[in-house]
Scaffold this motif. Structure first.
Motif, PDB file in Angstrom:
ATOM      1  N   HIS A   1      33.911  53.662  43.253  1.00  0.00           N
ATOM      2  CA  HIS A   1      33.898  53.826  44.577  1.00  0.00           C
ATOM      3  C   HIS A   1      34.545  55.172  45.036  1.00  0.00           C
ATOM      4  CE1 HIS A   1      34.415  53.041  48.860  1.00  0.00           C
ATOM      5  NE2 HIS A   1      33.452  51.926  49.049  1.00  0.00           N
ATOM      6  N   PRO A   2      33.961  56.067  45.596  1.00  0.00           N
ATOM      7  CA  PRO A   2      34.645  57.301  45.833  1.00  0.00           C
ATOM      8  C   PRO A   2      36.263  57.312  46.663  1.00  0.00           C
ATOM      9  CG  PRO A   2      32.793  57.289  47.395  1.00  0.00           C
ATOM     10  CD  PRO A   2      32.760  56.051  46.263  1.00  0.00           C
ATOM     11  N   LYS A   3      36.305  56.336  47.664  1.00  0.00           N
ATOM     12  CA  LYS A   3      37.557  56.328  48.367  1.00  0.00           C
ATOM     13  C   LYS A   3      38.651  55.962  47.613  1.00  0.00           C
ATOM     14  CE  LYS A   3      35.356  55.253  52.909  1.00  0.00           C
ATOM     15  NZ  LYS A   3      35.028  54.245  53.677  1.00  0.00           N
ATOM     16  N   VAL A   4      38.408  55.051  46.462  1.00  0.00           N
ATOM     17  CA  VAL A   4      39.298  54.335  45.673  1.00  0.00           C
ATOM     18  C   VAL A   4      39.761  55.668  44.630  1.00  0.00           C
ATOM     19  CG1 VAL A   4      40.172  52.716  44.270  1.00  0.00           C
ATOM     20  CG2 VAL A   4      38.556  52.027  46.155  1.00  0.00           C
TER      21      VAL A   4
ATOM     22  N   SER B   1      39.459  46.066  42.545  1.00  0.00           N
ATOM     23  CA  SER B   1      38.390  46.244  41.879  1.00  0.00           C
ATOM     24  C   SER B   1      38.695  46.423  40.442  1.00  0.00           C
ATOM     25  CB  SER B   1      37.297  47.292  42.498  1.00  0.00           C
ATOM     26  OG  SER B   1      36.301  46.843  42.316  1.00  0.00           O
ATOM     27  N   GLY B   2      39.868  46.247  39.852  1.00  0.00           N
ATOM     28  CA  GLY B   2      40.119  46.396  38.511  1.00  0.00           C
ATOM     29  C   GLY B   2      40.300  47.828  38.066  1.00  0.00           C
ATOM     30  N   TYR B   3      40.201  48.945  39.004  1.00  0.00           N
ATOM     31  CA  TYR B   3      40.430  50.199  38.627  1.00  0.00           C
ATOM     32  C   TYR B   3      41.762  50.663  38.055  1.00  0.00           C
ATOM     33  CZ  TYR B   3      36.170  51.379  41.556  1.00  0.00           C
ATOM     34  OH  TYR B   3      35.121  51.474  42.036  1.00  0.00           O
ATOM     35  N   VAL B   4      42.658  50.086  38.409  1.00  0.00           N
ATOM     36  CA  VAL B   4      43.991  50.073  37.613  1.00  0.00           C
ATOM     37  C   VAL B   4      44.662  48.647  37.675  1.00  0.00           C
ATOM     38  CG1 VAL B   4      46.427  51.097  37.820  1.00  0.00           C
ATOM     39  CG2 VAL B   4      44.562  52.519  38.999  1.00  0.00           C
ATOM     40  N   PRO B   5      45.220  48.413  36.524  1.00  0.00           N
ATOM     41  CA  PRO B   5      45.717  46.988  36.489  1.00  0.00           C
ATOM     42  C   PRO B   5      46.693  46.546  37.465  1.00  0.00           C
ATOM     43  CG  PRO B   5      45.413  47.959  33.988  1.00  0.00           C
ATOM     44  CD  PRO B   5      45.419  48.982  35.217  1.00  0.00           C
TER      45      PRO B   5
ATOM     46  N   ALA C   1      44.793  49.467  45.323  1.00  0.00           N
ATOM     47  CA  ALA C   1      44.726  48.265  46.234  1.00  0.00           C
ATOM     48  C   ALA C   1      44.610  48.647  47.655  1.00  0.00           C
ATOM     49  CB  ALA C   1      45.872  47.403  45.881  1.00  0.00           C
ATOM     50  N   VAL C   2      45.316  49.566  48.240  1.00  0.00           N
ATOM     51  CA  VAL C   2      45.353  49.962  49.609  1.00  0.00           C
ATOM     52  C   VAL C   2      43.998  50.580  49.778  1.00  0.00           C
ATOM     53  CG1 VAL C   2      46.102  51.748  51.250  1.00  0.00           C
ATOM     54  CG2 VAL C   2      47.831  50.138  49.801  1.00  0.00           C
ATOM     55  N   ALA C   3      43.457  51.496  48.982  1.00  0.00           N
ATOM     56  CA  ALA C   3      42.083  52.054  49.465  1.00  0.00           C
ATOM     57  C   ALA C   3      41.074  51.207  49.114  1.00  0.00           C
ATOM     58  CB  ALA C   3      41.858  53.125  48.412  1.00  0.00           C
ATOM     59  N   THR C   4      41.019  50.045  48.237  1.00  0.00           N
ATOM     60  CA  THR C   4      39.887  48.934  48.155  1.00  0.00           C
ATOM     61  C   THR C   4      40.048  47.944  49.252  1.00  0.00           C
ATOM     62  OG1 THR C   4      40.318  49.057  45.576  1.00  0.00           O
ATOM     63  CG2 THR C   4      39.461  46.853  46.692  1.00  0.00           C
ATOM     64  N   ILE C   5      41.207  47.662  49.733  1.00  0.00           N
ATOM     65  CA  ILE C   5      41.212  46.632  50.877  1.00  0.00           C
ATOM     66  C   ILE C   5      40.755  47.250  52.114  1.00  0.00           C
ATOM     67  CG2 ILE C   5      42.859  45.173  52.403  1.00  0.00           C
ATOM     68  CD1 ILE C   5      44.381  44.823  49.838  1.00  0.00           C
ATOM     69  N   ASN C   6      41.050  48.500  52.356  1.00  0.00           N
ATOM     70  CA  ASN C   6      40.535  49.586  53.663  1.00  0.00           C
ATOM     71  C   ASN C   6      39.227  49.507  53.500  1.00  0.00           C
ATOM     72  OD1 ASN C   6      43.177  49.384  54.651  1.00  0.00           O
ATOM     73  ND2 ASN C   6      43.675  51.443  53.912  1.00  0.00           N
ATOM     74  N   ALA C   7      38.518  49.990  52.307  1.00  0.00           N
ATOM     75  CA  ALA C   7      37.157  50.011  52.120  1.00  0.00           C
ATOM     76  C   ALA C   7      36.312  48.747  52.604  1.00  0.00           C
ATOM     77  CB  ALA C   7      36.765  50.697  50.661  1.00  0.00           C
TER      78      ALA C   7
END
Length: 459
Positions: free
Chosen positions: A79-82, A295-299, A334-340
């Protein structure tokens, strides 16, 4: 090759990726020790790249990723934002000791607590789901002064020592010496009921009566916590019948037992709500999370803590911590994921897909395939139970194992371009929460062909 949504814009780029993949496979088999596996029997799939709801295998074949890997890529791949948020954070501050304040961790905690029910307003960050469960249990034991923990059969809570002993599936067996203070009980599962129930109301009532009996026989004053996946994931995606979680909450309240909701797999949009326990309206005392939080991008994992348990450690040190607790790269993700997820309506999309597209599509397939004993689920969290005999409900693979029949069915899925999540006799259809209607339709079409293979094994 379809160039839409692909990380390989040219054949030359794909050829280079294939060559790199071959080298990676050689090094993997020479040096990597894989989890949950007999090492000499492994032939792991190479992943060359991923984007959105797709991955590319070592031969360059594009597959719909309806496994979401380990049911964690809730916003899909890359996901580009994350990705941008991780890069931005790496340029600013890669790492910092957990004793220090950093803005990514603080903002991630705020965003998570805005979405937790009740007063679960403190977040202890961990590296993943298993250590989140470990720390939640530690908190419950220290808060209550009790030792025992109750968890259900047909559950999964992680691979660390306490978590694997809490787990109710066969992965526990080689690790369980009966010394972890864990007692297992049967939860509701009408299709394979342990209580001879004929409907969901009976199953709920009888499962609660069974749990109350276990509590009484174990001694409620000895029990620190009851730990439940509100919707068990790896064990079969069994949505609880109405009233069950409310009954567990009431039982915990009567006896001063901490109720812990394990939302590691079902949380952050997977069921069409931020947390799967939100479907019941029940507020647990602790929530464990991981996977979908970024989204599991970083543990990353963590424990959401209510006010009463947090107060236990207001003037008494909490005896636990991790070097990477609240790691800046992970919490920025996590911040980017939740915001997205919020900005793009991803949780609502998961609910709509489940109710209008994926659920009805699976139910229609069940009507035409005798190998399908049951489909069940919610949101983008569905299980297809495969059987040899729809009347006796004999599974297509034994509990705790696989079978040649299941291998053929999964091979047909992959040949058709679908990568599902599989466990024992089940195929789990668990695409990203932002999956499109057309992608679900394509996945269902491939599954339809694979189920025709399963049908050939029906008695």
């Amino acid at each position: 090759m379809d160039t839409d949504n692909t990380p390989f814009p040219t054949e030359a780029a794909l050829d280079a990726a294939r060559e790199s993949g071959r080298r990676a496979y050689e090094l993997d088999r020479a040096h990597v020790f894989h989890s949950w596996s007999a090492q000499a029997q492994l032939k792991p799939m190479t992943i060359l790249g991923a984007a959105g709801s797709y991955v590319w295998d070592g031969d360059g074949n594009r597959l719909l990723d309806f496994s979401s890997q380990m049911v964690n890529t809730n916003i899909g791949h890359q996901h580009p934002k994350v990705v941008a948020a991780i890069a931005e954070q790496a340029n600013k501050l890669c790492t910092v000791a957990p004793a220090h304040v950093n803005d990514a961790r603080s903002e991630a905690a705020r965003l998570i607590t805005e979405r937790t029910p009740g007063d679960l307003d403190k977040i202890f960050f961990t590296n993943g789901g298993a250590d989140a469960v470990e720390h939640a249990v530690r908190m419950a034991r220290l808060h209550t002064g009790r030792r025992k923990v109750l968890t259900r059969f047909r559950s999964y809570h992680g691979g660390t020592d306490t978590a694997i002993n809490m787990t109710g599936d066969p992965r526990r067996w080689p690790n369980d010496y009966g010394a972890a203070g864990v007692v297992h009980f049967f939860g509701p599962f009408l299709y394979r009921t342990e209580f001879h129930s004929t409907d969901q109301q009976q199953e709920s009532e009888r499962a609660l009566a069974h749990l109350e009996s276990v509590v009484a026989m174990e001694g409620p004053q000895t029990i620190a916590a009851i730990v439940l996946e509100p919707v068990p994931g790896t064990a079969g995606i069994m949505v609880p019948p109405p009233g069950y979680l409310e009954g567990v909450r009431a039982l915990c309240d009567r006896h001063g037992i901490v109720m812990i909701a394990d939302e590691v797999m079902a949380g952050f949009g997977r069921t069409g709500k931020w947390f799967s326990i939100n479907h019941s309206g029940v507020t647990p005392d602790l929530i464990t999370f991981a996977k979908g939080v970024n989204s599991g991008y970083v543990p990353l994992g963590g424990v959401a803590i209510n006010g009463e348990i947090a107060a236990t450690f207001a003037d008494r040190p909490y005896p636990g911590g991790l070097t990477y607790s609240g790691h800046p790269l992970a919490t920025a993700a996590a911040v980017a994921t939740i915001n997205a997820m919020t900005d793009e309506g991803i949780v609502d999309n998961a609910a709509r897909i489940g109710a209008e597209v994926l659920g009805p599509g699976l139910e229609k397939l069940a009507e035409f395939h005798p190998s399908v004993g049951e489909v069940r689920g919610v949101g983008v969290f569905w299980a297809v139970e495969l059987v040899k005999n729809p009347h006796t409900r004999e599974p297509l693979a034994p509990y705790g194992g696989s079978s040649a029949a299941m291998s053929e069915v999964l091979g047909a899925c992959k040949k058709g371009g679908l990568l599902p999540f599989a466990n024992f006799n089940r195929i789990h259809m668990v695409p990203p929460c932002n999956v499109s209607d057309s992608e679900v339709a394509a996945g269902l079409e491939i599954l339809d062909s694979a189920l025709a293979v399963a049908d050939t094994f029906v008695d």
